[in-house]
Design a protein around this motif. Structure first.
Motif, PDB file in Angstrom:
ATOM      1  N   VAL A 212       0.852  -1.183   0.000  1.00 50.94           N
ATOM      2  CA  VAL A 212       0.000   0.000   0.000  1.00 50.94           C
ATOM      3  C   VAL A 212       0.886   1.230   0.000  1.00 50.94           C
ATOM      4  CG1 VAL A 212      -1.910  -1.165   1.182  1.00 50.94           C
ATOM      5  CG2 VAL A 212      -0.181   0.040   2.531  1.00 50.94           C
ATOM      6  N   ALA A 213       0.365   2.342  -0.503  1.00 52.65           N
ATOM      7  CA  ALA A 213       1.148   3.575  -0.534  1.00 52.65           C
ATOM      8  C   ALA A 213       0.235   4.763  -0.300  1.00 52.65           C
ATOM      9  CB  ALA A 213       1.873   3.727  -1.868  1.00 52.65           C
ATOM     10  N   GLY A 214       0.667   5.677   0.562  1.00 53.19           N
ATOM     11  CA  GLY A 214      -0.114   6.868   0.845  1.00 53.19           C
ATOM     12  C   GLY A 214       0.725   7.905   1.564  1.00 53.19           C
ATOM     13  N   ASP A 215       0.150   9.100   1.736  1.00 54.99           N
ATOM     14  CA  ASP A 215       0.938  10.208   2.284  1.00 54.99           C
ATOM     15  C   ASP A 215       0.240  11.011   3.368  1.00 54.99           C
ATOM     16  OD1 ASP A 215      -0.916  11.293   0.224  1.00 54.99           O
ATOM     17  OD2 ASP A 215       0.073  13.181   0.722  1.00 54.99           O
ATOM     18  N   ALA A 216      -1.070  10.790   3.579  1.00 53.85           N
ATOM     19  CA  ALA A 216      -1.840  11.725   4.400  1.00 53.85           C
ATOM     20  C   ALA A 216      -2.568  11.028   5.545  1.00 53.85           C
ATOM     21  CB  ALA A 216      -2.831  12.482   3.518  1.00 53.85           C
ATOM     22  N   ASP A 217      -3.349  11.819   6.298  1.00 53.86           N
ATOM     23  CA  ASP A 217      -3.987  11.281   7.498  1.00 53.86           C
ATOM     24  C   ASP A 217      -5.025  10.201   7.185  1.00 53.86           C
ATOM     25  OD1 ASP A 217      -5.693  13.150   6.331  1.00 53.86           O
ATOM     26  OD2 ASP A 217      -6.344  14.016   8.236  1.00 53.86           O
ATOM     27  N   ASN A 218      -5.679  10.280   6.037  1.00 48.42           N
ATOM     28  CA  ASN A 218      -6.654   9.241   5.702  1.00 48.42           C
ATOM     29  C   ASN A 218      -5.995   7.951   5.218  1.00 48.42           C
ATOM     30  OD1 ASN A 218      -5.887  10.547   3.271  1.00 48.42           O
ATOM     31  ND2 ASN A 218      -7.761   9.893   2.262  1.00 48.42           N
ATOM     32  N   ASP A 219      -4.656   7.941   5.176  1.00 48.45           N
ATOM     33  CA  ASP A 219      -3.905   6.731   4.826  1.00 48.45           C
ATOM     34  C   ASP A 219      -3.366   5.997   6.052  1.00 48.45           C
ATOM     35  OD1 ASP A 219      -3.989   7.075   1.920  1.00 48.45           O
ATOM     36  OD2 ASP A 219      -2.659   8.775   2.253  1.00 48.45           O
ATOM     37  N   PHE A 220      -3.480   6.600   7.225  1.00 50.26           N
ATOM     38  CA  PHE A 220      -2.811   6.043   8.398  1.00 50.26           C
ATOM     39  C   PHE A 220      -3.209   4.591   8.666  1.00 50.26           C
ATOM     40  CE2 PHE A 220      -2.149  10.415  10.672  1.00 50.26           C
ATOM     41  CZ  PHE A 220      -1.181  10.736   9.736  1.00 50.26           C
ATOM     42  N   GLU A 221      -4.512   4.314   8.704  1.00 49.92           N
ATOM     43  CA  GLU A 221      -4.961   2.949   9.000  1.00 49.92           C
ATOM     44  C   GLU A 221      -4.456   1.966   7.953  1.00 49.92           C
ATOM     45  OE1 GLU A 221      -6.911   5.595   8.904  1.00 49.92           O
ATOM     46  OE2 GLU A 221      -8.145   5.689  10.743  1.00 49.92           O
ATOM     47  N   MET A 222      -4.474   2.373   6.693  1.00 52.43           N
ATOM     48  CA  MET A 222      -3.989   1.516   5.619  1.00 52.43           C
ATOM     49  C   MET A 222      -2.496   1.249   5.782  1.00 52.43           C
ATOM     50  SD  MET A 222      -4.278   2.155   1.474  1.00 52.43           S
ATOM     51  CE  MET A 222      -3.182   3.601   1.437  1.00 52.43           C
ATOM     52  N   LEU A 223      -1.731   2.269   6.159  1.00 52.85           N
ATOM     53  CA  LEU A 223      -0.283   2.121   6.285  1.00 52.85           C
ATOM     54  C   LEU A 223       0.100   1.205   7.445  1.00 52.85           C
ATOM     55  CD1 LEU A 223       0.768   5.829   5.656  1.00 52.85           C
ATOM     56  CD2 LEU A 223       1.027   3.914   4.059  1.00 52.85           C
ATOM     57  N   GLU A 224      -0.759   1.120   8.446  1.00 55.03           N
ATOM     58  CA  GLU A 224      -0.417   0.320   9.625  1.00 55.03           C
ATOM     59  C   GLU A 224      -1.200  -0.988   9.715  1.00 55.03           C
ATOM     60  OE1 GLU A 224      -3.308   2.835  12.719  1.00 55.03           O
ATOM     61  OE2 GLU A 224      -1.144   3.119  12.756  1.00 55.03           O
ATOM     62  N   MET A 225      -1.855  -1.409   8.627  1.00 64.34           N
ATOM     63  CA  MET A 225      -2.712  -2.586   8.672  1.00 64.34           C
ATOM     64  C   MET A 225      -1.939  -3.896   8.582  1.00 64.34           C
ATOM     65  SD  MET A 225      -4.455  -2.471   4.837  1.00 64.34           S
ATOM     66  CE  MET A 225      -5.475  -3.910   5.121  1.00 64.34           C
ATOM     67  N   GLY A 226      -0.658  -3.831   8.245  1.00 67.44           N
ATOM     68  CA  GLY A 226       0.138  -5.044   8.155  1.00 67.44           C
ATOM     69  C   GLY A 226       0.652  -5.339   6.773  1.00 67.44           C
ATOM     70  N   ALA A 227       0.207  -4.577   5.771  1.00 67.39           N
ATOM     71  CA  ALA A 227       0.750  -4.690   4.424  1.00 67.39           C
ATOM     72  C   ALA A 227       2.097  -3.965   4.362  1.00 67.39           C
ATOM     73  CB  ALA A 227      -0.219  -4.097   3.413  1.00 67.39           C
ATOM     74  N   PHE A 228       2.846  -4.173   3.271  1.00 65.45           N
ATOM     75  CA  PHE A 228       4.082  -3.426   3.076  1.00 65.45           C
ATOM     76  C   PHE A 228       3.720  -1.990   2.726  1.00 65.45           C
ATOM     77  CE2 PHE A 228       7.777  -1.867   0.778  1.00 65.45           C
ATOM     78  CZ  PHE A 228       8.801  -2.269   1.618  1.00 65.45           C
ATOM     79  N   ALA A 229       4.113  -1.047   3.569  1.00 68.18           N
ATOM     80  CA  ALA A 229       3.625   0.329   3.486  1.00 68.18           C
ATOM     81  C   ALA A 229       4.697   1.268   2.958  1.00 68.18           C
ATOM     82  CB  ALA A 229       3.151   0.806   4.862  1.00 68.18           C
TER      83      ALA A 229
END
Length: 264
Positions: A212-229
């Motif tokens: 997963v890839a993201g840069d902002a506050d609405n990405d936080f949960e995705m970045l910490e879900m256990g996928a390669f961030a």
């Protein structure tokens, strides 16, 4: 395990500052897809815009849009969808109208607002066939299957809106992606992580097969879900803290570099 699904945020991540995808990024993503990797979009934007950029990548995978509230394609049944109860949608819109707030909302491929204001939709300038349905005061007819509202204020900022919404609606709504001038409003329990998980489950994948890839506050949960961030250098500090890898910025082909390094 090898990466089999890549989910990319748009603004500040896949897209450059002028809201485009570079040729190099397209080429690297094409190479990944040629190896059987599924590449999709994970954005707070509406379905039409997510599908548009997915098609630029030649991807026909279901997209994750509305901050994870809708996972699907332009046509057909969604993989996952979470909508506001129509009664709550009507109550929320009526409240916004009474406050004289600018609000837009999504249904399927369509976007609705009291009126179109070009300055409020600058981020959509590179999305083809983007049209706002102007409904004026006739908004109550468009409250079924709404996954997201967006409040906008370029003049005074959005902070007073956020406080008022929280006081009025409490945990019945979920504010996300506060840019300072816009604020997404989703049903409780919605996040990009929920959308990515729904798509991974539908594909029979485990999270160690997902990037997963993201840069902002609405990405936080995705970045910490256990996928390669992956987070680009221009990302928020709090996003970088959640990253498996910090890559070059969105204007320096950061996503291409990360995919080339870890997938190809």
């Amino acid at each position: 395990m090898a990466i089999k699904l890549i989910a990319l945020d748009l603004d500040g991540t896949l897209l450059t500052s002028d809201k485009r995808i570079t040729t190099r990024t397209k080429d690297i993503i094409a190479r990944a897809m040629a190896r059987g990797v599924t590449v999709t979009i994970a954005t707070g934007r509406m379905l039409r815009s997510a599908v548009y950029f997915a098609r630029l990548l030649a991807s026909d995978a279901p997209v994750i849009c509305c901050n994870g509230g809708y996972v699907g394609r332009a046509e057909g049944a969604p993989v996952f969808a979470r909508y506001f109860d129509p009664l709550l949608a009507r109550e929320f819109l009526t409240f916004c109208y009474e406050q004289d707030w600018y609000v837009n909302w999504y249904r399927g491929m369509d976007i609705y607002a009291p009126m179109y204001r070009e300055d409020y939709f600058a981020a959509y300038r590179t999305t083809a066939n983007f049209v706002v349905n102007e409904v004026g005061n006739d908004y109550l007819r468009y409250t079924e299957n709404v996954p997201q509202f967006v409040l906008r204020n370029l003049d005074e900022g959005i902070s007073p809106y956020l406080k008022t919404v929280q006081e009025r609606f409490g945990d019945a709504v979920l504010p996300q992606q506060n840019t300072g001038t816009s604020l997404d409003i989703n049903p409780p329990g919605v996040s990009k992580a929920v959308g990515v998980q729904a798509l991974a489950d539908a594909m029979g994948l485990t999270l160690d097969e997902v990037m997963v890839a993201g840069d902002a506050d609405n990405d936080f949960e995705m970045l910490e879900m256990g996928a390669f961030a992956v987070v680009p250098e221009n990302g928020l500090p709090a996003a970088k803290e959640r990253a498996s890898y910090v890559t070059a910025s969105n204007d320096a082909n950061g996503i291409a570099a990360a995919i080339e390094k870890f997938v190809l």
